[in-house]
Design a protein around this motif. Structure first.
Motif, PDB file in Angstrom:
ATOM      1  N   PRO A  32       0.901  -1.385   0.006  1.00  0.00           N
ATOM      2  CA  PRO A  32      -0.144   0.019   0.020  1.00  0.00           C
ATOM      3  C   PRO A  32       1.047   1.301   0.168  1.00  0.00           C
ATOM      4  N   PHE A  33       0.145   2.104  -0.537  1.00  0.00           N
ATOM      5  CA  PHE A  33       0.869   3.600  -0.913  1.00  0.00           C
ATOM      6  C   PHE A  33       0.013   4.570  -0.271  1.00  0.00           C
ATOM      7  N   HIS A  34       0.348   5.040   0.992  1.00  0.00           N
ATOM      8  CA  HIS A  34      -0.676   6.008   1.641  1.00  0.00           C
ATOM      9  C   HIS A  34      -0.074   7.445   1.159  1.00  0.00           C
ATOM     10  N   VAL A  35      -1.160   8.180   0.851  1.00  0.00           N
ATOM     11  CA  VAL A  35      -0.925   9.680   0.639  1.00  0.00           C
ATOM     12  C   VAL A  35      -1.704  10.425   1.540  1.00  0.00           C
ATOM     13  N   GLY A  36      -1.110  10.857   2.590  1.00  0.00           N
ATOM     14  CA  GLY A  36      -2.179  11.485   3.549  1.00  0.00           C
ATOM     15  C   GLY A  36      -3.204  10.463   4.082  1.00  0.00           C
ATOM     16  N   ASP A  37      -4.432  10.982   4.073  1.00  0.00           N
ATOM     17  CA  ASP A  37      -5.451  10.151   4.508  1.00  0.00           C
ATOM     18  C   ASP A  37      -6.054   9.171   3.290  1.00  0.00           C
ATOM     19  N   ASP A  38      -5.301   9.162   2.176  1.00  0.00           N
ATOM     20  CA  ASP A  38      -5.738   8.796   1.102  1.00  0.00           C
ATOM     21  C   ASP A  38      -5.156   7.241   1.050  1.00  0.00           C
ATOM     22  N   ALA A  39      -5.907   6.194   1.108  1.00  0.00           N
ATOM     23  CA  ALA A  39      -5.527   4.873   1.369  1.00  0.00           C
ATOM     24  C   ALA A  39      -5.859   4.084   0.109  1.00  0.00           C
ATOM     25  N   SER A  40      -5.841   4.675  -1.223  1.00  0.00           N
ATOM     26  CA  SER A  40      -6.618   4.019  -2.269  1.00  0.00           C
ATOM     27  C   SER A  40      -5.586   3.370  -3.194  1.00  0.00           C
ATOM     28  N   ARG A  41      -4.245   3.144  -3.121  1.00  0.00           N
ATOM     29  CA  ARG A  41      -3.506   2.789  -3.529  1.00  0.00           C
ATOM     30  C   ARG A  41      -2.496   1.654  -3.014  1.00  0.00           C
ATOM     31  N   THR A  42      -2.376   0.635  -3.928  1.00  0.00           N
ATOM     32  CA  THR A  42      -1.773  -0.582  -3.233  1.00  0.00           C
ATOM     33  C   THR A  42      -0.807  -1.290  -4.526  1.00  0.00           C
ATOM     34  N   TRP A  43       0.448  -1.186  -4.548  1.00  0.00           N
ATOM     35  CA  TRP A  43       1.029  -1.701  -5.537  1.00  0.00           C
ATOM     36  C   TRP A  43       1.279  -3.228  -5.200  1.00  0.00           C
ATOM     37  N   ILE A  44       1.180  -3.733  -6.526  1.00  0.00           N
ATOM     38  CA  ILE A  44       1.119  -5.334  -6.431  1.00  0.00           C
ATOM     39  C   ILE A  44       2.325  -5.730  -7.305  1.00  0.00           C
ATOM     40  N   ILE A  45       3.247  -6.499  -7.096  1.00  0.00           N
ATOM     41  CA  ILE A  45       4.362  -7.088  -7.552  1.00  0.00           C
ATOM     42  C   ILE A  45       4.282  -8.528  -7.519  1.00  0.00           C
ATOM     43  N   THR A  46       4.229  -9.082  -8.890  1.00  0.00           N
ATOM     44  CA  THR A  46       4.035 -10.694  -8.906  1.00  0.00           C
ATOM     45  C   THR A  46       4.947 -11.182  -9.567  1.00  0.00           C
ATOM     46  N   LYS A  47       5.318 -12.344  -9.286  1.00  0.00           N
ATOM     47  CA  LYS A  47       6.131 -13.266 -10.302  1.00  0.00           C
ATOM     48  C   LYS A  47       5.441 -13.972 -11.244  1.00  0.00           C
ATOM     49  N   GLY A  56       6.968 -15.832 -14.037  1.00  0.00           N
ATOM     50  CA  GLY A  56       7.293 -16.917 -14.684  1.00  0.00           C
ATOM     51  C   GLY A  56       8.115 -16.601 -15.958  1.00  0.00           C
ATOM     52  N   SER A  57       7.731 -15.321 -16.557  1.00  0.00           N
ATOM     53  CA  SER A  57       8.293 -14.631 -17.689  1.00  0.00           C
ATOM     54  C   SER A  57       9.085 -13.386 -17.185  1.00  0.00           C
ATOM     55  N   GLY A  58       9.017 -13.117 -15.909  1.00  0.00           N
ATOM     56  CA  GLY A  58       9.438 -11.861 -15.335  1.00  0.00           C
ATOM     57  C   GLY A  58       8.577 -11.285 -14.148  1.00  0.00           C
ATOM     58  N   LEU A  59       8.723  -9.960 -14.106  1.00  0.00           N
ATOM     59  CA  LEU A  59       7.770  -9.409 -12.820  1.00  0.00           C
ATOM     60  C   LEU A  59       6.747  -8.511 -13.188  1.00  0.00           C
ATOM     61  N   SER A  60       5.661  -8.558 -12.604  1.00  0.00           N
ATOM     62  CA  SER A  60       4.691  -7.619 -13.210  1.00  0.00           C
ATOM     63  C   SER A  60       4.250  -6.670 -11.847  1.00  0.00           C
ATOM     64  N   LEU A  61       3.846  -5.552 -12.460  1.00  0.00           N
ATOM     65  CA  LEU A  61       3.554  -4.356 -11.373  1.00  0.00           C
ATOM     66  C   LEU A  61       2.152  -3.963 -11.611  1.00  0.00           C
ATOM     67  N   LYS A  62       1.214  -4.067 -10.726  1.00  0.00           N
ATOM     68  CA  LYS A  62      -0.214  -3.423 -10.735  1.00  0.00           C
ATOM     69  C   LYS A  62      -0.445  -2.431  -9.838  1.00  0.00           C
ATOM     70  N   HIS A  63      -1.249  -1.518 -10.155  1.00  0.00           N
ATOM     71  CA  HIS A  63      -1.746  -0.664  -9.220  1.00  0.00           C
ATOM     72  C   HIS A  63      -3.287  -0.779  -8.963  1.00  0.00           C
ATOM     73  N   ASP A  64      -3.424  -1.484  -7.804  1.00  0.00           N
ATOM     74  CA  ASP A  64      -4.630  -1.566  -7.441  1.00  0.00           C
ATOM     75  C   ASP A  64      -5.155  -0.298  -6.546  1.00  0.00           C
ATOM     76  N   HIS A  65      -6.316   0.229  -7.302  1.00  0.00           N
ATOM     77  CA  HIS A  65      -6.881   1.590  -6.950  1.00  0.00           C
ATOM     78  C   HIS A  65      -8.396   1.243  -6.414  1.00  0.00           C
TER      79      HIS A  65
END
Length: 204
Positions: A85-100, A102-111
């Motif tokens: 989770p990436f908290h910006v002040g009181d805003d807790a809407s963002r979570t970074w998700i890093i996933t293996k 098998g062909s690399g790494l994925s980064l997703k932004h869960d809003h």
């Protein structure tokens, strides 16, 4: 009697064969190159800790991150997935998700919205297309994200590349595209109090 004995022998042999076969069955390995593995594990080693950051580069005017406390929380970790989770002040809407993958790494932004429902613009991100380095990985926008950006009326974002840097004393999150750069640096030398679960998640 002999027929019964033969049937019992056959059944016993089948059971032993099946048991031996089951013992050799295992899931296919989720392969990973050393640089991806090292990068992932360096972040995973910080699991359950939170760190404060500050914007060090932002060439866009009116950024919504100024004068707000920025906290990254390596909240949940497995051998294949990191939730940050990436908290910006009181805003807790963002979570970074890093996933293996098998062909690399994925980064997703869960809003999410405050009620936990998904934002219209969510799960965008990218996937590594090279080995990168143990300290640095780049995630150029994937096809889902490009189509989402066009649909959302921000076609300039199709050129997004997200980067993450992990060093002993600093973690950085960076967004770059033509004419745009944004970066937040987090101080890893001093952990801070972990925040509550981000929107849409639970500590229970």
């Amino acid at each position: 009697m002999k027929a019964k004995t033969n049937i019992l022998t056959l059944l016993l042999s089948s059971t032993i064969f099946c048991s031996a076969n089951a013992a050799t069955i295992s899931a296919a390995p989720l392969v990973s190159v050393p640089s991806h593995e090292s990068f992932f594990n360096s972040i995973k080693a910080l699991c359950h800790k939170a760190f404060e950051g500050q914007v060090t580069v932002d060439n866009a005017s009116g950024g919504g991150f100024s004068n707000k406390k920025l906290i990254m929380h390596i909240r949940k970790c497995s051998d294949e997935r990191l939730e940050i989770p990436f908290h910006v002040g009181d805003d807790a809407s963002r979570t970074w998700i890093i996933t293996k993958t098998g062909s690399g790494l994925s980064l997703k932004h869960d809003h999410r919205h405050q009620d936990g429902s998904f934002d219209e613009s969510t799960m965008y991100g990218g996937h590594t297309n090279d080995a990168g380095w143990a300290q640095v990985q780049s995630f150029p926008a994937d096809e889902y994200s490009k189509q989402l950006f066009v649909k959302s009326g921000i076609p300039q974002s199709v050129g997004n590349t997200w980067q993450m840097f992990i060093y002993p004393e600093k973690f950085s999150y960076r967004l770059i595209r033509q004419g745009r750069e944004f970066r937040v640096d987090f101080d890893l030398t001093q952990a801070v109090q972990t925040p509550d679960a981000p929107w849409g998640y639970s500590d229970k």
